[in-house]
Design a protein around this motif. Structure first.
Motif, PDB file in Angstrom:
ATOM      1  N   GLY A   1      -2.284 -15.272  -8.409  1.00 14.17           N
ATOM      2  CA  GLY A   1      -3.014 -14.330  -9.250  1.00 14.17           C
ATOM      3  C   GLY A   1      -2.065 -13.532 -10.103  1.00 14.17           C
ATOM      4  O   GLY A   1      -0.829 -13.659 -10.012  1.00 14.17           O
ATOM      5  N   ILE A   2      -2.627 -12.699 -10.941  1.00 15.93           N
ATOM      6  CA  ILE A   2      -1.819 -11.833 -11.804  1.00 15.93           C
ATOM      7  C   ILE A   2      -1.143 -10.775 -10.938  1.00 15.93           C
ATOM      8  O   ILE A   2      -1.780 -10.121 -10.108  1.00 15.93           O
ATOM      9  N   GLU A   3       0.170 -10.604 -11.133  1.00 14.54           N
ATOM     10  CA  GLU A   3       0.916  -9.639 -10.333  1.00 14.54           C
ATOM     11  C   GLU A   3       0.563  -8.206 -10.736  1.00 14.54           C
ATOM     12  O   GLU A   3       0.481  -7.891 -11.919  1.00 14.54           O
ATOM     13  N   CYS A   4       0.338  -7.373  -9.755  1.00 12.34           N
ATOM     14  CA  CYS A   4       0.009  -5.970 -10.019  1.00 12.34           C
ATOM     15  C   CYS A   4       1.244  -5.228 -10.538  1.00 12.34           C
ATOM     16  O   CYS A   4       2.320  -5.315  -9.939  1.00 12.34           O
ATOM     17  N   ASP A   5       1.078  -4.505 -11.629  1.00 15.32           N
ATOM     18  CA  ASP A   5       2.179  -3.673 -12.109  1.00 15.32           C
ATOM     19  C   ASP A   5       2.154  -2.332 -11.370  1.00 15.32           C
ATOM     20  O   ASP A   5       1.269  -2.053 -10.566  1.00 15.32           O
ATOM     21  N   LEU A   6       3.156  -1.508 -11.630  1.00 11.00           N
ATOM     22  CA  LEU A   6       3.270  -0.240 -10.905  1.00 11.00           C
ATOM     23  C   LEU A   6       2.083   0.681 -11.148  1.00 11.00           C
ATOM     24  O   LEU A   6       1.660   1.429 -10.263  1.00 11.00           O
ATOM     25  N   GLN A   7       1.550   0.638 -12.379  1.00 14.41           N
ATOM     26  CA  GLN A   7       0.382   1.472 -12.688  1.00 14.41           C
ATOM     27  C   GLN A   7      -0.796   1.102 -11.806  1.00 14.41           C
ATOM     28  O   GLN A   7      -1.494   1.967 -11.269  1.00 14.41           O
ATOM     29  N   LYS A   8      -1.003  -0.239 -11.637  1.00 19.29           N
ATOM     30  CA  LYS A   8      -2.099  -0.702 -10.771  1.00 19.29           C
ATOM     31  C   LYS A   8      -1.816  -0.344  -9.314  1.00 19.29           C
ATOM     32  O   LYS A   8      -2.724  -0.006  -8.552  1.00 19.29           O
ATOM     33  N   PHE A   9      -0.541  -0.451  -8.904  1.00 24.06           N
ATOM     34  CA  PHE A   9      -0.183  -0.093  -7.529  1.00 24.06           C
ATOM     35  C   PHE A   9      -0.559   1.353  -7.233  1.00 24.06           C
ATOM     36  O   PHE A   9      -1.142   1.654  -6.193  1.00 24.06           O
ATOM     37  N   TYR A  10      -0.217   2.233  -8.155  1.00 24.75           N
ATOM     38  CA  TYR A  10      -0.416   3.662  -7.917  1.00 24.75           C
ATOM     39  C   TYR A  10      -1.889   4.060  -8.030  1.00 24.75           C
ATOM     40  O   TYR A  10      -2.390   4.832  -7.203  1.00 24.75           O
ATOM     41  N   ASN A  11      -2.578   3.525  -9.028  1.00 30.09           N
ATOM     42  CA  ASN A  11      -3.950   3.963  -9.311  1.00 30.09           C
ATOM     43  C   ASN A  11      -5.022   3.183  -8.562  1.00 30.09           C
ATOM     44  O   ASN A  11      -6.121   3.684  -8.352  1.00 30.09           O
ATOM     45  N   CYS A  12      -4.731   1.932  -8.176  1.00 25.59           N
ATOM     46  CA  CYS A  12      -5.774   1.100  -7.569  1.00 25.59           C
ATOM     47  C   CYS A  12      -5.398   0.565  -6.191  1.00 25.59           C
ATOM     48  O   CYS A  12      -6.139   0.731  -5.231  1.00 25.59           O
ATOM     49  N   VAL A  13      -4.229  -0.084  -6.096  1.00 24.37           N
ATOM     50  CA  VAL A  13      -3.860  -0.750  -4.839  1.00 24.37           C
ATOM     51  C   VAL A  13      -3.736   0.242  -3.694  1.00 24.37           C
ATOM     52  O   VAL A  13      -4.279   0.020  -2.596  1.00 24.37           O
ATOM     53  N   SER A  14      -3.030   1.349  -3.918  1.00 20.77           N
ATOM     54  CA  SER A  14      -2.841   2.334  -2.850  1.00 20.77           C
ATOM     55  C   SER A  14      -4.166   2.928  -2.351  1.00 20.77           C
ATOM     56  O   SER A  14      -4.404   2.996  -1.140  1.00 20.77           O
ATOM     57  N   PRO A  15      -5.108   3.346  -3.248  1.00 22.69           N
ATOM     58  CA  PRO A  15      -6.402   3.828  -2.765  1.00 22.69           C
ATOM     59  C   PRO A  15      -7.220   2.751  -2.044  1.00 22.69           C
ATOM     60  O   PRO A  15      -7.919   3.050  -1.075  1.00 22.69           O
ATOM     61  N   ILE A  16      -7.131   1.500  -2.511  1.00 28.04           N
ATOM     62  CA  ILE A  16      -7.866   0.411  -1.861  1.00 28.04           C
ATOM     63  C   ILE A  16      -7.348   0.183  -0.445  1.00 28.04           C
ATOM     64  O   ILE A  16      -8.123  -0.063   0.487  1.00 28.04           O
ATOM     65  N   LEU A  17      -6.034   0.274  -0.257  1.00 28.44           N
ATOM     66  CA  LEU A  17      -5.466   0.122   1.085  1.00 28.44           C
ATOM     67  C   LEU A  17      -5.970   1.209   2.024  1.00 28.44           C
ATOM     68  O   LEU A  17      -6.258   0.949   3.198  1.00 28.44           O
ATOM     69  N   ASP A  18      -6.078   2.447   1.521  1.00 26.37           N
ATOM     70  CA  ASP A  18      -6.645   3.533   2.322  1.00 26.37           C
ATOM     71  C   ASP A  18      -8.108   3.250   2.652  1.00 26.37           C
ATOM     72  O   ASP A  18      -8.569   3.501   3.774  1.00 26.37           O
ATOM     73  N   HIS A  19      -8.835   2.709   1.679  1.00 21.76           N
ATOM     74  CA  HIS A  19     -10.256   2.371   1.884  1.00 21.76           C
ATOM     75  C   HIS A  19     -10.389   1.267   2.932  1.00 21.76           C
ATOM     76  O   HIS A  19     -11.285   1.335   3.792  1.00 21.76           O
ATOM     77  N   ILE A  20      -9.511   0.265   2.884  1.00 20.46           N
ATOM     78  CA  ILE A  20      -9.533  -0.831   3.869  1.00 20.46           C
ATOM     79  C   ILE A  20      -9.300  -0.284   5.266  1.00 20.46           C
ATOM     80  O   ILE A  20      -9.961  -0.682   6.231  1.00 20.46           O
ATOM     81  N   GLU A  21      -8.377   0.663   5.384  1.00 15.06           N
ATOM     82  CA  GLU A  21      -8.053   1.234   6.695  1.00 15.06           C
ATOM     83  C   GLU A  21      -9.204   2.095   7.219  1.00 15.06           C
ATOM     84  O   GLU A  21      -9.573   1.990   8.401  1.00 15.06           O
ATOM     85  N   VAL A  22      -9.777   2.921   6.374  1.00 14.55           N
ATOM     86  CA  VAL A  22     -10.846   3.834   6.799  1.00 14.55           C
ATOM     87  C   VAL A  22     -12.108   3.055   7.177  1.00 14.55           C
ATOM     88  O   VAL A  22     -12.744   3.326   8.207  1.00 14.55           O
TER      89      VAL A  22
END
Length: 505
Positions: free
Chosen positions: A339-360
């Motif tokens: 897939g398309i590699e996530c850039d740092l902007q996506k990491f900070y704004n999307c990937v990190s919150p999604i990981l918290d959502h997956i955990e919760v």
């Protein structure tokens, strides 16, 4: 909907009418024939004790035999019920066995420097420590403070450096493996080098795996216990550094021993070797076999798309990758997949919150059969016993200082000596087994039938035939003849045989 229900009702009525028509054409045997059928069954059945009730002329003996038969049936029902209840509890037993072999497969070992980045690059991009924490969150869940100074600096950095690739930065400016960092490498008496290691990204940045699944070494098996892999690292503390505020305060090498077919997992499993120490690691191979549900928690049908063998760590990575790709439209480079590699902007704004959502929300869970990643049906682990000694000795210190053209203090503060070998040429198998199999259950129930009633499968078929025949006659009698008698309609002679038969019924 109403028409569908009406059609079902009509179909049922039509079927009932056909059954009545079929039964109306059958002849009900005379009462004497039915009595004879019951008597013949009682004296000829292989169910022990019944013929003693029928043939015995004494009423007292008949009552005694009746009580004996009923008591035996009661005990039989109790025993069979307890066996069935025990079986449907899905009990298991665990067996342990030691297998001695002449040759045994050597595991994969992944090594990382506890100081993850080159000092010069870290001084230029001081924000790299905070950014890498965000990126490596996909492997090692950690809380990223949104109000920290690093967070504010990260937002400014992302706004100004949109084309910055953290993948390339870490690969070029993280720990590297060459003749200056890997001073010695020996595998069962044969020399090895950096070319025998495969690069892999972990939460420690650049790491290197010896005996990787794709390496030739992975196919080799060792045949001598007490010898194995010997490595001498130079961690070069002046060149590599880390941020102590994030908890990276040690100097040395961290490593994890795992199966060549599995991804390295440092969280909770990593071992450490400090500088100025000789670390001796003695390992054993332990294979664990789990039963599938409902006896155990494994699922034999679980397959991974990006790994040849199933493991919970690989499954968790694929699960996170699927949710992130679905929500963010990109894929972190630390996770498997295309897939398309996530850039740092996506990491900070999307990937990190999604990981918290997956955990919760518990979207990627491990353990039970109905979780996202159940335990594997078979896994191989390498429990280790570790011992340390000061390295090098005073005499060896002078020798290495002269050989490497470095000061004795440099040798003490930068060299790490690691030795990994098998304790014995054997492996232990821990196997979860079914406590009661289907064949054992049938044998147990059959034994209870024989013990209390002298019965077998043929006896059960005899009883079923007897019950079915009587049920068939009852259907003829109650579904057709009694309603006709209640209406006062004389029944045809050919249906009931004769008038006396009707009166008897």
């Amino acid at each position: 909907m109403e028409q569908f229900e009406k059609s079902n009702t009509q179909a049922k009525k039509g079927l009932l009418e056909k059954i009545k028509l079929y039964l109306s054409k059958k002849t009900l045997p005379p009462h004497t024939d039915r009595r004879k059928f019951d008597h013949d069954f009682a004296i000829s059945t292989s169910f022990h004790g019944v013929h003693n009730i029928v043939r015995n002329p004494s009423r007292i003996r008949k009552v005694v035999w009746l009580l004996v038969v009923l008591g035996s049936i009661s005990l039989l029902v109790w025993q069979v019920y307890s066996r069935l209840v025990n079986y449907f509890r899905w009990p298991t037993t665990t067996s342990m066995e030691v297998q001695y072999v002449e040759r045994i497969e050597f595991p994969a070992v992944t090594f990382c420097n506890l100081n993850r980045f080159q000092a010069e690059a870290a001084a230029t991009f001081g924000i790299i420590f905070f950014l890498w924490n965000i990126v490596s969150k996909v492997l090692h869940l950690q809380e990223i403070s949104t109000n920290s100074t690093g967070s504010k600096e990260a937002i400014d950095f992302l706004a100004s450096e949109r084309n910055f690739s953290i993948t390339e930065f870490v690969k070029e400016n993280g720990f590297y493996l060459n003749s200056s960092t890997l001073l010695e490498c020996e595998f069962f008496g044969k020399p090895c080098g950096p070319e025998d290691f495969a690069h892999v990204f972990t939460e420690y940045g650049n790491c290197f795996t010896f005996n990787h699944g794709e390496n030739i070494q992975a196919k080799e098996k060792v045949s001598v216990s007490g010898r194995g892999l010997h490595l001498l690292f130079n961690v070069n503390q002046e060149e590599f550094t880390d941020d102590p505020t994030l908890g990276f305060v040690d100097a040395g090498i961290t490593f994890v021993i795992h199966s060549p077919m599995k991804v390295p997992q440092f969280d909770g499993l990593g071992l450490s070797s400090p500088v100025g120490m000789h670390t001796r690691v003695t390992i054993r191979q332990v294979k664990t076999v789990h039963q599938e549900y409902p006896w155990g928690e494994c699922n034999p049908h679980m397959k991974l798309q990006n790994f040849r063998t199933y493991s919970t760590s690989g499954c968790l990575q694929e699960c996170k990758a699927w949710h992130i790709k679905k929500q963010c439209g990109c894929l972190p480079f630390l996770l498997p997949g295309n897939g398309i590699e996530c850039d740092l902007q996506k990491f900070y704004n999307c990937v990190s919150p999604i990981l918290d959502h997956i955990e919760v929300k518990g979207l990627c869970t491990v353990g039970t059969h109905n979780s996202s990643c159940p335990v594997p049906c078979e896994e191989t682990e390498y429990p280790a016993f570790i011992s340390y000694s000061t390295f090098p000795s005073q005499k060896a210190l002078k020798y290495l200082s002269k050989k490497l053209n470095q000061s004795q203090q440099y040798i003490r503060e930068n060299l790490v000596n690691i030795e990994i070998n098998y304790s014995d040429l054997n492996y232990k198998i821990t196997q979860q087994q079914k406590a009661v199999s289907v064949s054992e259950l049938l044998a147990d129930v059959g034994g209870q039938l024989g013990l209390f009633c002298g019965a077998s499968v043929i006896t059960i078929i005899e009883i079923i035939e007897y019950i079915f025949t009587n049920f068939y006659w009852i259907c003829i009698l109650f579904l057709l003849k009694i309603p006709e008698m209640a209406q006062g309609t004389p029944a045809p002679q050919n249906h009931l045989g004769n008038k006396d038969s009707i009166e008897v019924c």
